[in-house]
Enzyme design. Sequence first.
Site, PDB file in Angstrom:
ATOM      1  N   HIS A  30      48.500  45.810  -6.243  1.00 14.06           N
ATOM      2  CA  HIS A  30      47.361  46.634  -5.830  1.00 14.06           C
ATOM      3  C   HIS A  30      47.846  48.090  -5.875  1.00 14.06           C
ATOM      4  O   HIS A  30      48.176  48.693  -4.863  1.00 14.06           O
ATOM      5  CB  HIS A  30      46.925  46.227  -4.421  1.00 14.06           C
ATOM      6  CG  HIS A  30      45.839  47.089  -3.872  1.00 14.06           C
ATOM      7  ND1 HIS A  30      44.586  47.152  -4.427  1.00 14.06           N
ATOM      8  CD2 HIS A  30      45.822  47.936  -2.814  1.00 14.06           C
ATOM      9  CE1 HIS A  30      43.847  47.989  -3.748  1.00 14.06           C
ATOM     10  NE2 HIS A  30      44.571  48.492  -2.751  1.00 14.06           N
TER      11      HIS A  30
ATOM     12  N   ASP B 286      39.995  45.202  -6.033  1.00 15.69           N
ATOM     13  CA  ASP B 286      40.135  45.628  -7.427  1.00 15.69           C
ATOM     14  C   ASP B 286      39.280  44.741  -8.341  1.00 15.69           C
ATOM     15  O   ASP B 286      38.658  45.215  -9.275  1.00 15.69           O
ATOM     16  CB  ASP B 286      41.603  45.542  -7.853  1.00 15.69           C
ATOM     17  CG  ASP B 286      42.502  46.279  -6.878  1.00 15.69           C
ATOM     18  OD1 ASP B 286      42.517  47.508  -6.904  1.00 15.69           O
ATOM     19  OD2 ASP B 286      43.159  45.607  -6.058  1.00 15.69           O
TER      20      ASP B 286
HETATM   21  N1  LIG Z   1      44.640  46.100  -0.124  1.00 17.60           N
HETATM   22  C1  LIG Z   1      43.558  46.832  -0.186  1.00 17.60           C
HETATM   23  O1  LIG Z   1      42.685  46.574  -1.034  1.00 17.60           O
HETATM   24  C2  LIG Z   1      43.353  47.997   0.704  1.00 17.60           C
HETATM   25  C3  LIG Z   1      44.281  48.332   1.637  1.00 17.60           C
HETATM   26  N2  LIG Z   1      44.086  49.388   2.493  1.00 17.60           N
HETATM   27  C4  LIG Z   1      45.133  49.664   3.460  1.00 17.60           C
HETATM   28  O2  LIG Z   1      44.773  49.090   4.724  1.00 17.60           O
HETATM   29  C5  LIG Z   1      45.465  49.778   5.771  1.00 17.60           C
HETATM   30  C6  LIG Z   1      44.520  50.082   6.912  1.00 17.60           C
HETATM   31  O3  LIG Z   1      43.500  50.959   6.481  1.00 17.60           O
HETATM   32  P1  LIG Z   1      42.393  51.519   7.508  1.00 17.60           P
HETATM   33  O4  LIG Z   1      41.879  50.445   8.369  1.00 17.60           O
HETATM   34  O5  LIG Z   1      41.430  52.312   6.710  1.00 17.60           O
HETATM   35  O6  LIG Z   1      43.292  52.502   8.347  1.00 17.60           O
HETATM   36  P2  LIG Z   1      43.038  53.135   9.797  1.00 17.60           P
HETATM   37  O7  LIG Z   1      43.874  54.346   9.903  1.00 17.60           O
HETATM   38  O8  LIG Z   1      41.588  53.258  10.080  1.00 17.60           O
HETATM   39  O9  LIG Z   1      43.591  52.002  10.755  1.00 17.60           O
HETATM   40  C7  LIG Z   1      44.864  51.553  10.558  1.00 17.60           C
HETATM   41  C8  LIG Z   1      45.386  50.978  11.834  1.00 17.60           C
HETATM   42  O10 LIG Z   1      46.730  50.656  11.534  1.00 17.60           O
HETATM   43  C9  LIG Z   1      47.532  50.868  12.663  1.00 17.60           C
HETATM   44  N3  LIG Z   1      48.798  51.513  12.338  1.00 17.60           N
HETATM   45  C10 LIG Z   1      49.982  50.916  12.398  1.00 17.60           C
HETATM   46  N4  LIG Z   1      50.968  51.752  12.081  1.00 17.60           N
HETATM   47  C11 LIG Z   1      50.408  52.916  11.790  1.00 17.60           C
HETATM   48  C12 LIG Z   1      50.915  54.182  11.409  1.00 17.60           C
HETATM   49  N5  LIG Z   1      52.217  54.389  11.231  1.00 17.60           N
HETATM   50  N6  LIG Z   1      50.039  55.186  11.224  1.00 17.60           N
HETATM   51  C13 LIG Z   1      48.718  54.982  11.377  1.00 17.60           C
HETATM   52  N7  LIG Z   1      48.181  53.803  11.752  1.00 17.60           N
HETATM   53  C14 LIG Z   1      49.023  52.779  11.962  1.00 17.60           C
HETATM   54  C15 LIG Z   1      46.713  51.714  13.621  1.00 17.60           C
HETATM   55  O11 LIG Z   1      46.459  50.887  14.706  1.00 17.60           O
HETATM   56  P3  LIG Z   1      47.430  50.734  15.928  1.00 17.60           P
HETATM   57  O12 LIG Z   1      47.642  52.075  16.508  1.00 17.60           O
HETATM   58  O13 LIG Z   1      46.658  49.839  16.784  1.00 17.60           O
HETATM   59  O14 LIG Z   1      48.698  50.111  15.424  1.00 17.60           O
HETATM   60  C16 LIG Z   1      45.389  51.960  12.960  1.00 17.60           C
HETATM   61  O15 LIG Z   1      44.297  51.691  13.816  1.00 17.60           O
HETATM   62  C17 LIG Z   1      46.097  50.997   5.099  1.00 17.60           C
HETATM   63  O16 LIG Z   1      47.459  50.732   4.852  1.00 17.60           O
HETATM   64  C18 LIG Z   1      45.332  51.112   3.803  1.00 17.60           C
HETATM   65  O17 LIG Z   1      46.069  51.792   2.814  1.00 17.60           O
HETATM   66  C19 LIG Z   1      42.941  50.119   2.442  1.00 17.60           C
HETATM   67  C20 LIG Z   1      41.975  49.833   1.516  1.00 17.60           C
HETATM   68  C21 LIG Z   1      42.117  48.775   0.552  1.00 17.60           C
HETATM   69  O1  LIG Z   2      43.625  53.743  -2.229  1.00 21.40           O
HETATM   70  C1  LIG Z   2      44.057  53.452  -1.113  1.00 21.40           C
HETATM   71  O2  LIG Z   2      45.066  53.912  -0.588  1.00 21.40           O
HETATM   72  C2  LIG Z   2      43.278  52.426  -0.331  1.00 21.40           C
HETATM   73  C3  LIG Z   2      43.211  51.276  -1.214  1.00 21.40           C
HETATM   74  O3  LIG Z   2      44.149  50.531  -1.331  1.00 21.40           O
HETATM   75  C4  LIG Z   2      42.060  51.165  -2.102  1.00 21.40           C
HETATM   76  O4  LIG Z   2      40.991  51.751  -1.845  1.00 21.40           O
HETATM   77  O5  LIG Z   2      42.183  50.478  -3.107  1.00 21.40           O
END
Ligand SMILES: NC(=O)C1=CN([C@@H]2O[C@H](COP(=O)(O)OP(=O)(O)OC[C@H]3O[C@@H](n4cnc5c(N)ncnc54)[C@H](OP(=O)(O)O)[C@@H]3O)[C@@H](O)[C@H]2O)C=CC1
Ligand SMILES: O=C([O-])CC(=O)C(=O)O
Length: 413
Positions: free
Chosen positions: A275, A247
């Site tokens: 966030h 952000d």
């Molecule tokens: N704070 C921030 O600024 C941001 C946060 N995010 C957050 O980061 C997280 C990960 O994003 P991203 O890497 O793009 O996601 P992906 O879907 O590409 O990967 C997420 C990983 O999380 C694991 N996982 C655990 N539980 C679940 C579930 N219930 N459903 C799906 N996947 C699960 C999976 O791995 P496995 O099967 O190995 O457990 C999966 O590989 C999300 O929560 C997203 O909202 C995203 C962008 C910015």
């Molecule tokens: O918007 C979402 O869910 C992923 C995230 O946290 C971001 O891009 O800031």
Amino acid sequence: MAIAELSPSYPRARVHPSSLSSRFSNPLLSRCRFVPLRPSRPNGVLCSIAPNQIQVPVAPPADSAGKKECFGVFCTTYDLKAEEKTKSWKSLINIAVSGAAGMISNHLLFKLASGEVFGSDQPIALKLLGSERSFQALEGVAMELEDSLYPLLREVSIGIDPYEVFQDVEWALLIGAKPRGPGMERADLLDINGQIFAEQGKALNAVASRNAKVLVVGNPCNTNALICMKNAPNIPAKNFHALTRLDENRAKCQLALKAGVFYDKVSNVTIWGNHSTTQVPDFLNAKIDGRPAKEVINDIKWLEEEFTNIIQNRGGVLIKKWGRSSAASTAVSMVDAIKSLITPTPEGDWFSSGVYTNGNPYGIAEDIVFSMPCRSQVCDFCVLLDLLLRFSFSYLLWRNYFSPYFREMVTMS
Ligand SMILES: NC(=O)C1=CN([C@@H]2O[C@H](COP(=O)(O)OP(=O)(O)OC[C@H]3O[C@@H](n4cnc5c(N)ncnc54)[C@H](OP(=O)(O)O)[C@@H]3O)[C@@H](O)[C@H]2O)C=CC1
Ligand SMILES: O=C([O-])CC(=O)C(=O)O
């Protein structure tokens, strides 16, 4: 507190014998092999593998007898210290990454391995946490890391049990969690994702380094960081961070665009709060080329309305366009966040991070994780020594300078 009592989503221990053996063209990495896991190996992460891949363990090559056993795809059957190049290196640090087969990790891991994050003299061991459903993908990630021949990447281990993967880690980068889809709020993910962070907090508490730094990315990241922290009382609360650097970066970009300057001219940007769409990007104290951003931009209506709205909703807008949430820019912002924690903050500047609020001087509610201006102090071997909630904003400034409207927005967010 209820948050601390969430029950684990995984059984306590899951251990699978591993199989696979591989050979590498890089002579340093030759003779790699997988060995069966032992349930309680004191030093290092055990490499787990899916049940359908169980095989009889591969016997160690005769010429490696007496050398350290290798786990995962990287195998230290050679003496690191004997290598000329490594003599000036720092000692190895263990970094756990959860959700390691996911989108964000796919960008992050290669930055970590390249030395971009911890420095070109800092060898690292990567401990990748996945699940049974992602295990093959995790192996694919590890294979790509092998094929990249990063000199600083000395070990890669993969596993599905956080109690094994987090053993002795100095850093835990907790990404693994379900991302939201179009039309969802991040808070909608709490029911699904909160459990993950309760379990991982417990595991960190049990086996991680007592001074582990934890960066929570999985959404809703502020609440997840609090859940994780509450489940890890052995680790100092100040070591837990929720990622709001994305952000901050977004805010810097928009201010730069509006002012017609390059990003590097923008400083002192704070993200207050969660966030989420309730966050408050602080333009009042932001600077452009050392001058107050609001003087340079000279458009208070745009700052209060459009700018704030753009930053609050950037993630959601991106999901509508991409069909999935931001990944590359998130990884970049994680790099920025970690570097800010391990590098002394330049005089007069600060960075945003979601931190535990106890003792904060701003009137923010206690006992939550909330993004605020932070500064870091670093000891001489480049490990975070302490994080100061430095009162870059003095309470006086906060009271006199912020409009009541803005103050209310921050404290209510
Ligand atoms: N704070 C921030 O600024 C941001 C946060 N995010 C957050 O980061 C997280 C990960 O994003 P991203 O890497 O793009 O996601 P992906 O879907 O590409 O990967 C997420 C990983 O999380 C694991 N996982 C655990 N539980 C679940 C579930 N219930 N459903 C799906 N996947 C699960 C999976 O791995 P496995 O099967 O190995 O457990 C999966 O590989 C999300 O929560 C997203 O909202 C995203 C962008 C910015
Ligand atoms: O918007 C979402 O869910 C992923 C995230 O946290 C971001 O891009 O800031």
